[in-house]
Design an enzyme around this catalytic site. Structure first.
Site, PDB file in Angstrom:
ATOM      1  N   GLY A  11     -30.572  -3.921   4.090  1.00 51.17           N
ATOM      2  CA  GLY A  11     -29.500  -2.980   4.450  1.00 51.17           C
ATOM      3  C   GLY A  11     -29.372  -1.900   3.399  1.00 51.17           C
ATOM      4  N   ARG A  72     -36.544  -3.761   7.888  1.00 53.27           N
ATOM      5  CA  ARG A  72     -36.658  -5.223   7.832  1.00 53.27           C
ATOM      6  C   ARG A  72     -38.069  -5.543   8.318  1.00 53.27           C
ATOM      7  NH1 ARG A  72     -30.684  -5.340   8.382  1.00 53.27           N
ATOM      8  NH2 ARG A  72     -30.197  -6.063   6.305  1.00 53.27           N
ATOM      9  N   ASP A 103     -30.325  -9.918  -1.247  1.00 54.36           N
ATOM     10  CA  ASP A 103     -30.992 -11.171  -1.628  1.00 54.36           C
ATOM     11  C   ASP A 103     -32.236 -11.453  -0.792  1.00 54.36           C
ATOM     12  OD1 ASP A 103     -29.417 -11.653   0.543  1.00 54.36           O
ATOM     13  OD2 ASP A 103     -28.426 -13.439  -0.265  1.00 54.36           O
ATOM     14  N   THR A 125     -26.533  -3.406  -2.415  1.00 57.79           N
ATOM     15  CA  THR A 125     -25.906  -3.800  -1.146  1.00 57.79           C
ATOM     16  C   THR A 125     -24.409  -3.565  -1.258  1.00 57.79           C
ATOM     17  OG1 THR A 125     -25.261  -5.678   0.248  1.00 57.79           O
ATOM     18  CG2 THR A 125     -25.914  -6.220  -1.971  1.00 57.79           C
ATOM     19  N   ASP A 127     -22.237  -5.421  -0.001  1.00 61.56           N
ATOM     20  CA  ASP A 127     -21.531  -6.701   0.147  1.00 61.56           C
ATOM     21  C   ASP A 127     -21.130  -7.369  -1.169  1.00 61.56           C
ATOM     22  OD1 ASP A 127     -21.911  -6.432   2.919  1.00 61.56           O
ATOM     23  OD2 ASP A 127     -23.903  -7.339   2.774  1.00 61.56           O
ATOM     24  N   ASP A 129     -22.743  -9.455  -2.885  1.00 59.09           N
ATOM     25  CA  ASP A 129     -22.972 -10.901  -2.725  1.00 59.09           C
ATOM     26  C   ASP A 129     -24.247 -11.385  -3.426  1.00 59.09           C
ATOM     27  OD1 ASP A 129     -24.791  -9.614  -1.103  1.00 59.09           O
ATOM     28  OD2 ASP A 129     -24.462 -10.880   0.645  1.00 59.09           O
ATOM     29  N   ARG A 171     -20.717  -9.614   5.000  1.00 57.01           N
ATOM     30  CA  ARG A 171     -21.503 -10.801   5.410  1.00 57.01           C
ATOM     31  C   ARG A 171     -20.720 -12.074   5.077  1.00 57.01           C
ATOM     32  NH1 ARG A 171     -27.791 -10.365   4.203  1.00 57.01           N
ATOM     33  NH2 ARG A 171     -27.076 -10.463   2.077  1.00 57.01           N
TER      34      ARG A 171
END
Ligand code: ADP
Length: 319
Positions: A11, A72, A103, A125, A127, A129, A171
């Site tokens: 992303g 992707r 990740d 990202t 996120d 995360d 996410r």
């Protein structure tokens, strides 16, 4: 090292361009040639690789997205795909690779490292995360986009005495919801890291209403549930006039904040330094405002955790 490559994968996130710029300029500053892989691991497999010059990264520090494009690529999860990628890198004489992504992208970098090809992961990202760093590139910009939306929603919520549910991205991590909820003064924040109690939420909303509160804003992380679904359940429990906003991909775009540009510049440059020192298989990050780097396999084995002290504070301030 005489020649290195850079790619963005997974992303996209605001600040990826600033990170690429830092990689390119830092490499050239040290007389290292730098090549850009177009379209993530898919571009690596197909050999879509171009030499980058100082001017290639001019005028991009303030732009969202990634000018190297992202993709992707299922094929890269296979051994054959990874070997094709390494063949291309060798064909271009590239000796090390900087991978900017989440990740999943780190898994690709880890695979290349295990094949003996040095890679360094840079966390990009919205996120937030990724283990091994307190902040990822893009998180701060996404947060500010969410805050802007919450402030606007607050205006209309107070004019109509409504309850607003705002679904945000992240996410499986609650970071965007938590930070945006705290900064936006939300009454309730739902994060995947903590199970919610609908009766408690409803009773707090009713209490607030009884003491004259005109409106309420509830932030729901996408990892908890769909905002519309939560809105339906809340309406059943409270019968308040409830509206739902799902912010979606606006959170991924926009000009990166100063924080993200500086973070991207520091992390991108650090990744080049590591390759120059012959350290492949590392992931860079920031902790207590210091640059850190971990073995990429160790970094992936750690678990990202949301800041529970901040979560506690958000509850104390939204009584
Ligand atoms: P993100 O990097 O944002 O987490 P993805 O999870 O989609 O995004 O991963 C991006 C890409 O990284 C994938 O499309 C794939 O090409 C590569 N990738 C993901 N997992 C692996 C894996 N286990 N081995 C090798 N490559 C992987």
């Amino acid at each position: 090292m005489k020649r290195i490559g850079v790619l963005t994968s997974g992303g996209d996130a605001p600040g990826m361009n600033a990170a690429i710029r830092a990689v390119v300029r830092k490499a050239i500053y040290h007389n290292i040639e730098i090549y850009g892989v177009i379209g993530g691991y898919a571009g690596l497999i197909s050999g879509n690789i171009q030499k980058l010059e100082l001017g290639s990264v001019g005028d991009i520090i303030h732009r969202g997205g990634t000018f190297l494009y992202s993709a992707r690529c299922e094929e890269f999860k296979t051994r054959e795909g990874q070997e094709k990628g390494i063949e291309q890198l060798k064909k271009f004489g590239i000796e090390g690779l900087v991978v900017i992504g989440g990740d999943g992208s780190y898994m690709g970098a880890k695979a290349l490292t295990e094949h003996g090809f040095p890679c360094v992961g840079v966390p990009g990202t919205i996120d937030n995360d990724i283990p091994g760093t307190e902040f990822t590139i893009g998180f701060d910009t996404a947060l500010n986009t969410v805050i802007d939306a919450i402030d606007k929603i607050r205006d209309t919520a107070s004019s109509h005495e409504r309850t607003f549910v705002v679904e945000v991205m992240g996410r499986n991590a609650g970071d965007i919801a938590l930070w945006a909820g705290l900064a936006g003064g939300a009454e309730t924040i739902l994060i995947p890291e903590d199970p919610y109690d609908m009766r408690d939420i409803a009773s707090r909303l009713k209490k607030g209403h009884a003491r004259g509160k005109k409106h309420s804003i509830i932030i729901v992380a996408e990892g908890v549930m769909n905002g519309y679904e939560f809105g339906k359940r809340l309406k059943k429990e409270t019968d308040f006039d409830t509206r739902v906003t799902v912010l979606g991909h606006v959170q991924r775009g926009g000009s990166p904040t100063a924080f993200d540009r500086v973070l991207a510049s520091r992390l991108g440059a650090k990744a080049v330094e590591l390759l120059m020192d012959g350290s492949g298989g590392r992931a860079v990050g920031i902790e207590r405002n210091r640059l850190v780097d971990y073995d990429i396999i160790e970094a992936l084995a750690k678990k990202h955790t949301v800041d529970l002290n901040l979560y506690k504070l958000s509850k104390e301030l939204s009584i």
